[in-house]
Scaffold this motif. Structure first.
Motif, mmCIF file in Angstrom:
data_model
loop_
_atom_site.group_PDB
_atom_site.id
_atom_site.type_symbol
_atom_site.label_atom_id
_atom_site.label_comp_id
_atom_site.label_asym_id
_atom_site.label_seq_id
_atom_site.Cartn_x
_atom_site.Cartn_y
_atom_site.Cartn_z
ATOM 1 N N ARG A 151 0.834 -1.209 0.000
ATOM 2 C CA ARG A 151 0.000 0.000 0.000
ATOM 3 C C ARG A 151 0.863 1.252 0.000
ATOM 4 N N LEU A 152 1.882 1.264 0.882
ATOM 5 C CA LEU A 152 2.713 2.471 0.974
ATOM 6 C C LEU A 152 3.530 2.665 -0.294
ATOM 7 N N ALA A 153 4.044 1.556 -0.850
ATOM 8 C CA ALA A 153 4.825 1.668 -2.086
ATOM 9 C C ALA A 153 3.936 2.177 -3.224
ATOM 10 N N LEU A 154 2.745 1.622 -3.297
ATOM 11 C CA LEU A 154 1.818 2.015 -4.364
ATOM 12 C C LEU A 154 1.462 3.499 -4.253
ATOM 13 N N LEU A 155 1.244 3.962 -3.028
ATOM 14 C CA LEU A 155 0.931 5.384 -2.842
ATOM 15 C C LEU A 155 2.084 6.248 -3.323
ATOM 16 N N TRP A 156 3.278 5.793 -2.998
ATOM 17 C CA TRP A 156 4.453 6.564 -3.407
ATOM 18 C C TRP A 156 4.534 6.655 -4.923
ATOM 19 N N PHE A 189 -0.609 17.152 5.778
ATOM 20 C CA PHE A 189 0.340 16.348 6.548
ATOM 21 C C PHE A 189 1.155 15.454 5.608
ATOM 22 N N TRP A 190 0.464 14.708 4.750
ATOM 23 C CA TRP A 190 1.176 13.808 3.834
ATOM 24 C C TRP A 190 1.938 14.573 2.753
ATOM 25 N N TYR A 191 1.379 15.716 2.368
ATOM 26 C CA TYR A 191 2.077 16.533 1.368
ATOM 27 C C TYR A 191 3.448 16.934 1.902
ATOM 28 N N ALA A 250 -26.876 30.843 -8.827
ATOM 29 C CA ALA A 250 -26.399 31.617 -7.672
ATOM 30 C C ALA A 250 -25.517 30.738 -6.776
ATOM 31 N N TYR A 251 -25.850 29.460 -6.696
ATOM 32 C CA TYR A 251 -25.034 28.516 -5.916
ATOM 33 C C TYR A 251 -23.601 28.486 -6.438
ATOM 34 N N PHE A 252 -23.458 28.321 -7.760
ATOM 35 C CA PHE A 252 -22.107 28.228 -8.325
ATOM 36 C C PHE A 252 -21.323 29.524 -8.106
ATOM 37 N N ASN A 265 -12.893 25.848 -7.726
ATOM 38 C CA ASN A 265 -13.351 26.568 -8.919
ATOM 39 C C ASN A 265 -14.353 25.690 -9.650
ATOM 40 N N MET A 266 -15.568 26.175 -9.788
ATOM 41 C CA MET A 266 -16.607 25.377 -10.440
ATOM 42 C C MET A 266 -16.959 25.981 -11.786
ATOM 43 N N ARG A 267 -16.898 25.150 -12.810
ATOM 44 C CA ARG A 267 -17.291 25.586 -14.151
ATOM 45 C C ARG A 267 -18.372 24.667 -14.695
ATOM 46 N N ALA A 327 -20.838 15.975 -11.920
ATOM 47 C CA ALA A 327 -22.266 16.253 -12.137
ATOM 48 C C ALA A 327 -22.887 16.704 -10.825
ATOM 49 N N TRP A 328 -23.746 17.706 -10.910
ATOM 50 C CA TRP A 328 -24.573 18.120 -9.769
ATOM 51 C C TRP A 328 -25.996 17.703 -10.104
ATOM 52 N N ARG A 329 -26.634 17.027 -9.173
ATOM 53 C CA ARG A 329 -28.045 16.669 -9.342
ATOM 54 C C ARG A 329 -28.849 17.444 -8.302
HETATM 55 O O1 45D Z 1 1.105 6.696 2.620
HETATM 56 O O2 45D Z 1 -20.585 21.741 -5.195
HETATM 57 C C1 45D Z 1 3.161 9.340 0.197
HETATM 58 C C2 45D Z 1 -18.111 19.712 -2.565
HETATM 59 C C3 45D Z 1 3.553 7.857 0.372
HETATM 60 C C4 45D Z 1 -18.968 20.901 -2.114
HETATM 61 C C5 45D Z 1 1.748 9.614 0.617
HETATM 62 C C6 45D Z 1 -17.828 19.740 -4.055
HETATM 63 C C7 45D Z 1 3.129 7.282 1.645
HETATM 64 C C8 45D Z 1 -20.139 21.127 -2.950
HETATM 65 C C9 45D Z 1 3.374 9.667 -1.243
HETATM 66 C C10 45D Z 1 4.069 10.209 1.041
HETATM 67 C C11 45D Z 1 -16.833 19.794 -1.729
HETATM 68 C C12 45D Z 1 -18.818 18.400 -2.236
HETATM 69 C C13 45D Z 1 1.061 8.711 1.403
HETATM 70 C C14 45D Z 1 -18.659 20.457 -4.900
HETATM 71 C C15 45D Z 1 1.720 7.522 1.928
HETATM 72 C C16 45D Z 1 -19.827 21.159 -4.417
HETATM 73 C C17 45D Z 1 1.201 10.950 0.265
HETATM 74 C C18 45D Z 1 -16.832 18.817 -4.634
HETATM 75 C C19 45D Z 1 -0.366 8.906 1.784
HETATM 76 C C20 45D Z 1 -18.394 20.531 -6.357
HETATM 77 C C21 45D Z 1 0.133 11.171 -0.512
HETATM 78 C C22 45D Z 1 -15.511 18.961 -4.579
HETATM 79 C C23 45D Z 1 -0.381 12.507 -0.812
HETATM 80 C C24 45D Z 1 -14.600 17.927 -5.017
HETATM 81 C C25 45D Z 1 0.418 13.707 -0.426
HETATM 82 C C26 45D Z 1 -15.070 16.805 -5.854
HETATM 83 C C27 45D Z 1 -1.567 12.629 -1.432
HETATM 84 C C28 45D Z 1 -13.299 18.012 -4.596
HETATM 85 C C29 45D Z 1 -2.240 13.869 -1.716
HETATM 86 C C30 45D Z 1 -12.304 17.020 -4.787
HETATM 87 C C31 45D Z 1 -3.451 13.877 -2.318
HETATM 88 C C32 45D Z 1 -11.025 17.226 -4.370
HETATM 89 C C33 45D Z 1 -4.277 15.054 -2.550
HETATM 90 C C34 45D Z 1 -9.974 16.230 -4.449
HETATM 91 C C35 45D Z 1 -5.515 14.857 -3.084
HETATM 92 C C36 45D Z 1 -8.742 16.541 -3.923
HETATM 93 C C37 45D Z 1 -3.787 16.401 -2.164
HETATM 94 C C38 45D Z 1 -10.251 14.933 -5.087
HETATM 95 C C39 45D Z 1 -6.508 15.876 -3.249
HETATM 96 C C40 45D Z 1 -7.674 15.586 -3.848
#
Ligand code: 45D
Length: 323
Positions: A36-41, A109-111, A202-204, A251-253, A289-291
């Motif tokens: 899991r950790l390797a795959l995440l990396w 934290f992980w970043y 208006a929501y967007f 940012n919503m488009r 998609a928003w429903r």
């Molecule tokens: O374990 O209209 C290592 C709402 C290895 C609101 C690691 C929305 C070890 C209403 C690499 C160090 C919010 C619902 C790990 C809309 C290890 C609304 C690190 C939707 C873990 C539109 C990994 C919003 C790292 C949406 C650093 C859909 C990973 C938002 C970092 C979606 C991952 C946002 C990051 C998403 C992921 C953000 C930063 C999907 C961020 C994802």
């Protein structure tokens, strides 16, 4: 018959491709911790989706600076153990702190750890590690989905790490809100093909300004918002708290939509478009998609946010009779 939360959740359902994300996440859970950790990396460093470093307001990270410095000061084997414990959701002091973090703090934290791993300040993933066949299969599956889904998978895995039970959740400090500084002017004057209702538009606009009070005012008091792959959040207070914690800097488009009327006076809209998270900015456009279900008075009774299985789904807006 008036619309209930249950029936609202079903609107426009079964008319898109099923998402492969839950399947990928379930397969990931079956892997060994090493895998899991390797795959995440590999997923984090090799899929080429780069986090915009300016994303996180500096103040936000102060909240966890002590914990990060504690880990920085450990020996490499202790550092590796912290990561394994988080991945296995072990009951440790760090696991408990992590379990109480808000979503964006967990990602931050992980970043930071990933950045230190790249610099060699924190124990890096072993360079010679060979993943099992099963782990390679999961990695291949992740590579096949689009960028928006890839980051959704990473996010979900990060959110599910650490120790959490009802007791620690109640004792955890109030979820800290991360502040994302907007680097561009918010998107205004949206044109959404096929949609003239004022509430969704208006929501967007409100969401694009991080004006959650204005967004909340568009909802019925007992209205609900259902984020991707989650249960609905019910009531304007709960929705407001969720938005302040999770919806900053998006940012919503929205691009286009369709409307359906029902005999009870409710209106149902499905709108598709792109959303950018401040974590990745212009590097990743998520297909969303928003429903919406609107009351006869034009208030938002329900809105579900779905992550689409493919960009083609953006155009999959035919009424049911043409299915
Ligand atoms: O374990 O209209 C290592 C709402 C290895 C609101 C690691 C929305 C070890 C209403 C690499 C160090 C919010 C619902 C790990 C809309 C290890 C609304 C690190 C939707 C873990 C539109 C990994 C919003 C790292 C949406 C650093 C859909 C990973 C938002 C970092 C979606 C991952 C946002 C990051 C998403 C992921 C953000 C930063 C999907 C961020 C994802």
């Amino acid at each position: 018959m008036t619309l209930t939360l249950e029936s609202a959740q079903e609107i426009f359902s079964g008319r898109g491709l099923p998402s492969s994300i839950p399947v990928i996440l379930a397969e990931f859970e079956k892997l060994s911790l090493e895998d899991r950790l390797a795959l995440l990396w590999f997923a984090y460093t090799e899929t080429g989706r780069s986090i915009t470093p300016a994303a996180l307001g500096a103040a936000s990270m102060n909240l966890i600076e002590r914990l990060l410095n504690e880990i920085k000061g450990m020996s490499p084997s202790e550092q590796t153990k912290v990561m394994f414990d988080l991945a296995s959701r072990a009951d440790t002091p760090i696991g408990r702190s992590y379990g109480g973090f808000s979503a964006n703090i967990k990602l931050g934290f992980w970043y930071q750890l990933a950045d230190w791993m790249k610099q060699g300040i924190v124990a890096p993933a072993p360079a010679d590690y060979r993943m099992s066949e099963e782990a390679n299969a999961v990695f291949e599956a992740i590579k096949k989905v689009d960028g928006g889904q890839q980051i959704q998978i990473l996010r979900d895995i990060v959110l599910n790490m650490g120790y959490k039970d009802a007791v620690t959740a109640a004792a955890a400090p109030k979820a800290q809100n991360v502040v994302f500084e907007r680097t561009e002017a918010p998107i205004t004057e949206l044109f959404v093909e096929g949609v003239t209702d004022s509430a969704p538009l208006a929501y967007f606009e409100a969401m694009n300004r991080d004006d959650f009070d204005a967004a909340i005012a568009l909802f019925e008091p007992n209205g609900a918002l259902q984020p991707p792959f989650q249960e609905p959040i019910i009531g304007t207070d709960a929705i407001a708290a969720y938005m302040r914690s999770e919806a900053q800097g998006l940012n919503m488009r929205p691009e286009r939509g369709i409307t359906e009327y029902s005999t009870d006076g409710f209106k149902k809209l499905k709108i598709t478009g792109k959303v950018q998270t401040p974590w990745f900015g212009v590097n990743v456009a998520m297909n969303i998609a928003w429903r919406f279900a609107l009351t006869p008075e034009g208030k938002i009774f329900f809105v579900a946010i779905d992550m689409l299985a493919s960009p083609e789904e953006l155009l999959n807006l035919r009424p049911p009779s043409y299915k």
